[in-house]
Scaffold this active site. Structure first.
Site, mmCIF file in Angstrom:
data_model
loop_
_atom_site.group_PDB
_atom_site.id
_atom_site.type_symbol
_atom_site.label_atom_id
_atom_site.label_comp_id
_atom_site.label_asym_id
_atom_site.label_seq_id
_atom_site.Cartn_x
_atom_site.Cartn_y
_atom_site.Cartn_z
ATOM 1 N N ARG A 144 -11.545 -4.476 -17.399
ATOM 2 C CA ARG A 144 -12.684 -4.693 -16.505
ATOM 3 C C ARG A 144 -14.007 -4.545 -17.241
ATOM 4 O O ARG A 144 -15.050 -4.885 -16.693
ATOM 5 C CB ARG A 144 -12.646 -3.690 -15.345
ATOM 6 C CG ARG A 144 -11.513 -3.905 -14.372
ATOM 7 C CD ARG A 144 -11.613 -2.866 -13.266
ATOM 8 N NE ARG A 144 -10.442 -2.877 -12.406
ATOM 9 C CZ ARG A 144 -10.380 -3.518 -11.252
ATOM 10 N NH1 ARG A 144 -11.396 -4.234 -10.837
ATOM 11 N NH2 ARG A 144 -9.291 -3.466 -10.516
ATOM 12 N N LYS A 149 -5.517 -14.032 -7.757
ATOM 13 C CA LYS A 149 -4.843 -13.655 -9.012
ATOM 14 C C LYS A 149 -3.390 -13.279 -8.772
ATOM 15 O O LYS A 149 -2.506 -13.681 -9.529
ATOM 16 C CB LYS A 149 -5.566 -12.473 -9.680
ATOM 17 C CG LYS A 149 -6.985 -12.766 -10.103
ATOM 18 C CD LYS A 149 -7.593 -11.623 -10.898
ATOM 19 C CE LYS A 149 -7.601 -10.296 -10.181
ATOM 20 N NZ LYS A 149 -8.468 -10.263 -8.989
ATOM 21 N N ARG A 203 -16.556 -4.072 -4.428
ATOM 22 C CA ARG A 203 -15.746 -4.390 -5.606
ATOM 23 C C ARG A 203 -16.163 -5.727 -6.224
ATOM 24 O O ARG A 203 -16.143 -5.886 -7.436
ATOM 25 C CB ARG A 203 -14.266 -4.417 -5.227
ATOM 26 C CG ARG A 203 -13.714 -3.027 -4.901
ATOM 27 C CD ARG A 203 -12.317 -3.092 -4.331
ATOM 28 N NE ARG A 203 -11.366 -3.643 -5.260
ATOM 29 C CZ ARG A 203 -10.246 -4.286 -4.912
ATOM 30 N NH1 ARG A 203 -9.955 -4.465 -3.632
ATOM 31 N NH2 ARG A 203 -9.423 -4.737 -5.827
ATOM 32 N N ARG A 229 -8.812 -12.084 6.821
ATOM 33 C CA ARG A 229 -7.558 -11.333 6.628
ATOM 34 C C ARG A 229 -7.585 -10.022 7.402
ATOM 35 O O ARG A 229 -6.583 -9.601 7.977
ATOM 36 C CB ARG A 229 -7.350 -11.033 5.136
ATOM 37 C CG ARG A 229 -6.893 -12.216 4.318
ATOM 38 C CD ARG A 229 -6.639 -11.748 2.897
ATOM 39 N NE ARG A 229 -6.485 -12.861 1.987
ATOM 40 C CZ ARG A 229 -6.452 -12.750 0.671
ATOM 41 N NH1 ARG A 229 -6.569 -11.556 0.112
ATOM 42 N NH2 ARG A 229 -6.299 -13.800 -0.093
ATOM 43 N N ARG A 249 -5.122 -1.752 4.007
ATOM 44 C CA ARG A 249 -5.342 -0.827 2.888
ATOM 45 C C ARG A 249 -6.822 -0.514 2.788
ATOM 46 O O ARG A 249 -7.660 -1.391 2.975
ATOM 47 C CB ARG A 249 -4.888 -1.488 1.568
ATOM 48 C CG ARG A 249 -3.463 -1.237 1.228
ATOM 49 C CD ARG A 249 -3.081 -1.660 -0.181
ATOM 50 N NE ARG A 249 -4.088 -2.328 -0.963
ATOM 51 C CZ ARG A 249 -3.841 -3.359 -1.766
ATOM 52 N NH1 ARG A 249 -2.637 -3.854 -1.876
ATOM 53 N NH2 ARG A 249 -4.804 -3.894 -2.482
#
Length: 198
Positions: free
Chosen positions: A88, A13, A150, A127, A139
């Site tokens: 959401r 996104k 998530r 990643r 993070r």
């Protein structure tokens, strides 16, 4: 132009939003970025969100709606915006609808980047390995186990938005696993159709 980009974490996104910002001269409103900025600034909203974000949990509707409403009122949002990470839930979608009606605005499109969840988790794990190998910090909400949670939240909660926006004639699905340029072309086609029918 006002649109919503839907998709689970790491679906691309952010990449597509950056391109649309440059192409159309609009702004990207990422609730994740806004919440992180509030956390960094130590605002009351940020303190409330801090622990939830670190655990990869969704922030309460009233907190997110307040942050987005304040942001939409700023002058640079008047030409148009992309909402990334909001709404959401159907409750947030209804709150957004009311908010936009009050401001005499409406959405042009709601585009979901549809992805394979297993491939997405493999991408996130890659990643994380790359970041570790390069000595870069990860993070807390990008850790693979947090992203997995998530994605589950996205599937269970945000999937309710599909029928909501289909009923409003705004929803379109795009293959988020395609190469970036193909995803971009598909998004452009959706937006061209939306503007032609407006």
């Amino acid at each position: 132009m006002r649109l919503i980009l839907l998709g689970p974490p790491a679906a691309g996104k952010g990449t597509q939003a950056e391109r649309l910002v440059e192409k159309h001269g609009i702004i990207q409103l990422s609730t994740g970025d806004m919440l992180r900025a509030a956390v960094a600034a130590g605002t009351p909203d940020g303190l409330e969100a801090k622990d939830l974000i670190a655990r990869g949990q969704l922030c309460p509707d009233d907190l997110v709606v307040k942050i987005v409403a304040d942001r939409i009122e700023q002058p640079d949002a008047q030409r148009g915006f992309i909402l990334d990470g909001f709404p959401r839930t159907v409750g947030q979608a209804e709150a957004l609808e009311r908010m936009l009606e009050e401001k005499h605005m409406e959405l042009d499109a709601v585009i979901e980047l549809v992805v394979d969840e297993d491939a997405l988790l493999a991408r996130v794990e890659g990643r994380a390995r790359d970041a570790a190998a390069a000595g870069k910090p990860l993070r807390s909400d990008d850790a693979p186990e947090v992203v997995a949670r998530r994605i589950a939240d996205y599937r269970e909660v945000t999937s309710q938005l599909r029928p909501f926006y289909k009923q409003h004639g705004l929803y379109a699905a795009v293959d988020g696993m395609a190469p970036i340029d193909e995803v971009a072309r598909a998004i452009d086609e959706v937006l061209a159709e939306a503007q032609a029918s407006a």
